[in-house]
Scaffold this motif. Structure first.
Motif, PDB file in Angstrom:
ATOM      1  N   ALA A 530      -1.550  -2.303 -12.313  1.00 37.42           N
ATOM      2  CA  ALA A 530      -1.486  -0.837 -12.217  1.00 37.42           C
ATOM      3  C   ALA A 530      -2.113  -0.350 -10.921  1.00 37.42           C
ATOM      4  CB  ALA A 530      -2.182  -0.213 -13.425  1.00 37.42           C
ATOM      5  N   VAL A 531      -3.245  -0.953 -10.543  1.00 39.63           N
ATOM      6  CA  VAL A 531      -3.930  -0.563  -9.310  1.00 39.63           C
ATOM      7  C   VAL A 531      -3.071  -0.900  -8.095  1.00 39.63           C
ATOM      8  CG1 VAL A 531      -5.907  -1.115  -7.830  1.00 39.63           C
ATOM      9  CG2 VAL A 531      -6.262  -0.669 -10.263  1.00 39.63           C
ATOM     10  N   ILE A 532      -2.519  -2.113  -8.061  1.00 41.11           N
ATOM     11  CA  ILE A 532      -1.678  -2.504  -6.929  1.00 41.11           C
ATOM     12  C   ILE A 532      -0.467  -1.585  -6.815  1.00 41.11           C
ATOM     13  CG2 ILE A 532      -0.159  -4.324  -6.051  1.00 41.11           C
ATOM     14  CD1 ILE A 532      -2.144  -6.364  -7.158  1.00 41.11           C
ATOM     15  N   SER A 533       0.125  -1.238  -7.935  1.00 37.67           N
ATOM     16  CA  SER A 533       1.298  -0.361  -7.917  1.00 37.67           C
ATOM     17  C   SER A 533       0.943   1.023  -7.384  1.00 37.67           C
ATOM     18  CB  SER A 533       1.897  -0.252  -9.320  1.00 37.67           C
ATOM     19  OG  SER A 533       2.341  -1.521  -9.785  1.00 37.67           O
ATOM     20  N   ALA A 534      -0.215   1.532  -7.784  1.00 38.76           N
ATOM     21  CA  ALA A 534      -0.651   2.845  -7.289  1.00 38.76           C
ATOM     22  C   ALA A 534      -0.955   2.786  -5.795  1.00 38.76           C
ATOM     23  CB  ALA A 534      -1.878   3.308  -8.071  1.00 38.76           C
ATOM     24  N   LEU A 535      -1.598   1.719  -5.352  1.00 41.62           N
ATOM     25  CA  LEU A 535      -1.897   1.595  -3.926  1.00 41.62           C
ATOM     26  C   LEU A 535      -0.626   1.404  -3.106  1.00 41.62           C
ATOM     27  CD1 LEU A 535      -5.079  -0.686  -4.091  1.00 41.62           C
ATOM     28  CD2 LEU A 535      -4.983   1.733  -3.466  1.00 41.62           C
ATOM     29  N   ARG A 536       0.346   0.715  -3.666  1.00 43.07           N
ATOM     30  CA  ARG A 536       1.631   0.554  -2.979  1.00 43.07           C
ATOM     31  C   ARG A 536       2.269   1.920  -2.725  1.00 43.07           C
ATOM     32  NH1 ARG A 536       5.077  -3.413  -6.177  1.00 43.07           N
ATOM     33  NH2 ARG A 536       4.920  -1.755  -7.733  1.00 43.07           N
ATOM     34  N   GLU A 537       2.158   2.808  -3.690  1.00 44.46           N
ATOM     35  CA  GLU A 537       2.717   4.156  -3.553  1.00 44.46           C
ATOM     36  C   GLU A 537       1.969   4.964  -2.487  1.00 44.46           C
ATOM     37  OE1 GLU A 537       3.077   8.259  -6.199  1.00 44.46           O
ATOM     38  OE2 GLU A 537       2.336   6.414  -7.117  1.00 44.46           O
ATOM     39  N   LEU A 538       0.646   4.756  -2.391  1.00 45.68           N
ATOM     40  CA  LEU A 538      -0.178   5.558  -1.490  1.00 45.68           C
ATOM     41  C   LEU A 538      -0.319   4.952  -0.104  1.00 45.68           C
ATOM     42  CD1 LEU A 538      -3.015   6.271  -4.076  1.00 45.68           C
ATOM     43  CD2 LEU A 538      -1.373   7.967  -3.226  1.00 45.68           C
ATOM     44  N   HIS A 539      -0.020   3.660   0.024  1.00 42.44           N
ATOM     45  CA  HIS A 539      -0.255   2.940   1.285  1.00 42.44           C
ATOM     46  C   HIS A 539       0.522   3.581   2.430  1.00 42.44           C
ATOM     47  CE1 HIS A 539      -1.441  -0.418   3.777  1.00 42.44           C
ATOM     48  NE2 HIS A 539      -0.188  -0.628   4.120  1.00 42.44           N
ATOM     49  N   GLY A 540      -0.151   3.741   3.565  1.00 42.96           N
ATOM     50  CA  GLY A 540       0.501   4.292   4.745  1.00 42.96           C
ATOM     51  C   GLY A 540       0.487   5.799   4.838  1.00 42.96           C
ATOM     52  N   ARG A 541       0.014   6.464   3.791  1.00 41.31           N
ATOM     53  CA  ARG A 541      -0.054   7.922   3.838  1.00 41.31           C
ATOM     54  C   ARG A 541      -1.107   8.378   4.844  1.00 41.31           C
ATOM     55  NH1 ARG A 541       1.124  10.327  -1.326  1.00 41.31           N
ATOM     56  NH2 ARG A 541       0.123  12.240  -0.562  1.00 41.31           N
ATOM     57  N   ASP A 542      -0.828   9.455   5.552  1.00 40.63           N
ATOM     58  CA  ASP A 542      -1.770  10.016   6.503  1.00 40.63           C
ATOM     59  C   ASP A 542      -3.037  10.479   5.788  1.00 40.63           C
ATOM     60  OD1 ASP A 542      -2.300  11.301   9.280  1.00 40.63           O
ATOM     61  OD2 ASP A 542      -2.576  12.947   7.861  1.00 40.63           O
ATOM     62  N   GLY A 543      -4.181  10.246   6.413  1.00 36.40           N
ATOM     63  CA  GLY A 543      -5.452  10.583   5.793  1.00 36.40           C
ATOM     64  C   GLY A 543      -5.590  12.060   5.471  1.00 36.40           C
ATOM     65  N   GLU A 544      -5.164  12.917   6.374  1.00 36.95           N
ATOM     66  CA  GLU A 544      -5.257  14.361   6.129  1.00 36.95           C
ATOM     67  C   GLU A 544      -4.362  14.772   4.966  1.00 36.95           C
ATOM     68  OE1 GLU A 544      -4.587  16.701   9.583  1.00 36.95           O
ATOM     69  OE2 GLU A 544      -6.272  15.835  10.717  1.00 36.95           O
ATOM     70  N   ASP A 545      -3.203  14.149   4.872  1.00 37.85           N
ATOM     71  CA  ASP A 545      -2.295  14.461   3.763  1.00 37.85           C
ATOM     72  C   ASP A 545      -2.899  14.015   2.429  1.00 37.85           C
ATOM     73  OD1 ASP A 545      -0.516  15.494   5.558  1.00 37.85           O
ATOM     74  OD2 ASP A 545       0.781  13.727   5.614  1.00 37.85           O
ATOM     75  N   LEU A 546      -3.528  12.846   2.441  1.00 38.19           N
ATOM     76  CA  LEU A 546      -4.160  12.366   1.212  1.00 38.19           C
ATOM     77  C   LEU A 546      -5.240  13.334   0.739  1.00 38.19           C
ATOM     78  CD1 LEU A 546      -4.575   8.563   2.038  1.00 38.19           C
ATOM     79  CD2 LEU A 546      -3.229   9.485   0.155  1.00 38.19           C
TER      80      LEU A 546
END
Length: 571
Positions: A530-546
């Motif tokens: 579950a954690v890997i799947s969530a990080l896969r979705e978030l990976h590469g997102r701009d820090g300000e956007d996060l």
């Protein structure tokens, strides 16, 4: 090894003695065997001092060290002379050690990964910090900055070099500024404390690193033991200022025997490396996102399962998920809390910072970890690790399982409320992905302090609430009887289905039949996926956007447009 280091090693190289005496227990040791064991006594574990050559040979990949030459420095700025002119002391130290000064700088590899090393040699005027030593530390930091590599500093010093007066004092600021530049650039810094490390070195670059590890028994402090005893007129305990004392008081991250240092440092350097390609390949997302797909047992059973000691703990999860994990300790302000654990790890080849509440399986473990109820030091440690993750640009994974923050008077005296508030603020503003899994009890602000995340997941039999059912029943029902507690739990809607419907949780991680305690390994694997799947979705997102999305997520809770039936607006 380099020509420079070979020259240093050959200077005054005398035959190895057949027998040596341990500096602590006085055991008679066979010289060659003592050398082969990296000069560690097999009886008491005493760590003898090493030369720069011996130190680098023991730590770095064979043949990888190349010298990094510092610029020239003033030789005798004050024309200083005591019983012996300073210039004569310098010349003698150079003849005896083969070194230009107390710090040797090399570029090398450690576990196959590049690193810049600045290593101090106590033989050179007690490893004192003068202009040349300061120049070497700054040169090492600038090389690490130019090559975008981690910096490893190995300390051994009695303090500032008195013969250079105020210029020696200035090296503290000079080297500290160099460390600050590495912070701003997001580069990992590590200090290995060896015996002794005192004065201006301890009060500048040595203690500014992201991770501080010490050899057993190594001493570090600002003022020396004799100075303190003379000042206060008291005899200090034998353990004062030792690595063990520093660790107990949250001032260093860990203590490592010399034989284990190469592996430990290799893991640390790797934690700051680029993620492996395909780190999330082949991982199926197990998370349930439709409340109607859940069929929970009665609320009393959910609460019971959430608290069962056999559920996987944070350290159980880390052990199951990763091959290399370096736990980091201490709030750097005089304390640590065993109820919160955290450190650097690689999750499927992705460097991450894992932070979690730690309970235990046995009564002994529960007591040792304060039943998972952190003191302010635990939350301050968590903040330190969060900021390190932001500096390195790596995701944060938090594992929540606590009845709540520690409620004792000492916690109040040391700022429990402020420590939790700082966690909330820092976690909410981290420019890296943050994934939280509530694995057991999510108790009040003590749980939320680690749960201001981009994705908040809840294990199937976990709970999350503003107060425990018992506390709510005692206050509102004015009863501690089982029916009142059950009614409170039901009213608070502490279970997964309700929390998913409310939008407080983004998804639910299934558990093995009967609860995570029935098959802890399988339960942990589901959380990992579950954690890997969530990080896969978030990976590469701009820090300000996060940060903007994370703040917007929490901004909407309690707003009028949200209702249990419109949870999409929360997401």
């Amino acid at each position: 090894m380099t020509a420079t280091m070979d020259a240093a090693d050959s200077v005054r190289r005398e035959p190895e003695p057949d027998w040596v005496s341990c500096g602590r227990c006085r055991m008679l040791l066979y010289g060659k065997r003592f050398t082969r064991s990296a000069k560690v006594c097999p009886g008491c574990g005493w760590h003898s001092r090493l030369t720069v050559r011996e130190r680098l040979d023991a730590l770095l990949d064979p043949g990888s060290a190349e010298p990094v030459e510092p610029a020239g420095s003033v030789r005798d700025p004050l024309g200083f002379a005591d019983l012996v002119p300073y210039t004569e002391r310098l010349d003698r130290a150079r003849r005896e050690t083969g070194l230009e000064d107390a710090v040797q700088v090399v570029s090398a590899t450690l576990g196959g990964r590049p690193v810049v090393v600045a290593a101090m040699d106590f033989r050179f005027l007690g490893g004192s910090l003068g202009s040349a030593a300061g120049e070497a530390i700054v040169t090492a930091a600038e090389a690490a900055l130019a090559w975008r590599t981690p910096l490893l500093v190995i300390t051994a010093s009695g303090g500032a070099r008195m013969q250079e007066g105020a210029l020696s004092l200035m090296q503290m600021a000079r080297t500290s500024n160099a460390m600050a530049a590495l912070d701003e650039a997001g580069l990992l810094t590590i200090t290995l404390v060896t015996d002794p490390t005192f004065g201006g070195v301890a009060a500048s670059f040595a203690t500014l690193s992201d991770v501080i590890v010490a050899e057993p028994g190594a001493r570090m402090g600002f003022a020396g033991r004799r100075v303190i005893e003379q000042t206060i007129g008291e005899t200090l305990p034998e353990s004062f200022q030792t690595a063990e004392f520093l660790f107990e008081h949250g001032l260093i991250d860990g203590i490592s025997p010399r034989s284990e240092l190469p592996q430990l440092l290799s893991i640390l350097v790797g934690a700051a490396a680029t993620p492996s390609e395909g780190w999330a390949d082949g991982v199926a997302d197990p998370v349930l996102r439709d409340p109607e797909s859940l069929s929970p047992p009665g609320i009393e059973e959910v609460v019971r399962r959430a608290r069962v000691p056999g559920r996987p703990t944070a350290l159980d999860h880390v052990a199951n998920w990763t091959d290399g994990f370096v736990e980091l300790h201490g709030d750097r302000a005089g304390s640590d809390s065993p109820a919160i654990v955290g450190g650097l790890a690689e999750l499927n080849g992705l460097p991450v910072m894992v932070i979690g509440h730690q309970k235990g399986r046995t009564t002994e473990e529960l007591v040792r970890h304060d039943f998972g109820m952190p003191s302010p030091a635990g939350y301050r440690k968590a903040v330190r690790l969060m900021r390190l993750a932001a500096k390195l640009g790596i995701p944060v994974v938090t594992l929540v399982d606590t009845p709540g923050a520690h409620p004792g008077p000492e916690a109040e005296r040391t700022g429990q409320a402020n420590a939790i508030a700082e966690c909330l603020r820092v976690l909410g503003g981290l420019p890296v992905p943050v994934v939280t899994v509530i694995t057991g009890e999510g108790g009040s602000g003590g749980a939320l302090a680690l749960a201001v995340a981009d994705r908040v997941l809840l294990c199937e039999n976990a709970t999350y609430s503003v107060i425990s059912p018992e506390g709510c029943a005692a206050i509102l029902w004015r009863s501690s009887a089982a029916p009142a507690v059950s009614a409170a739990a039901q009213a608070l809607r502490v279970g997964a289905k309700s929390l998913l419907s409310l939008g407080v949780a983004d998804g639910v991680v299934p558990e093995p039949p009967g609860g995570a305690h029935r098959d802890p390994a399988a339960a942990s694997t589901l959380v990992r996926d579950a954690v890997i799947s969530a990080l896969r979705e978030l990976h590469g997102r701009d820090g300000e956007d996060l940060v903007a999305a994370r703040r917007a997520r929490f901004r909407r809770f309690g707003s009028a447009e949200i209702s249990p039936t419109t949870r999409e607006t929360v997401k």
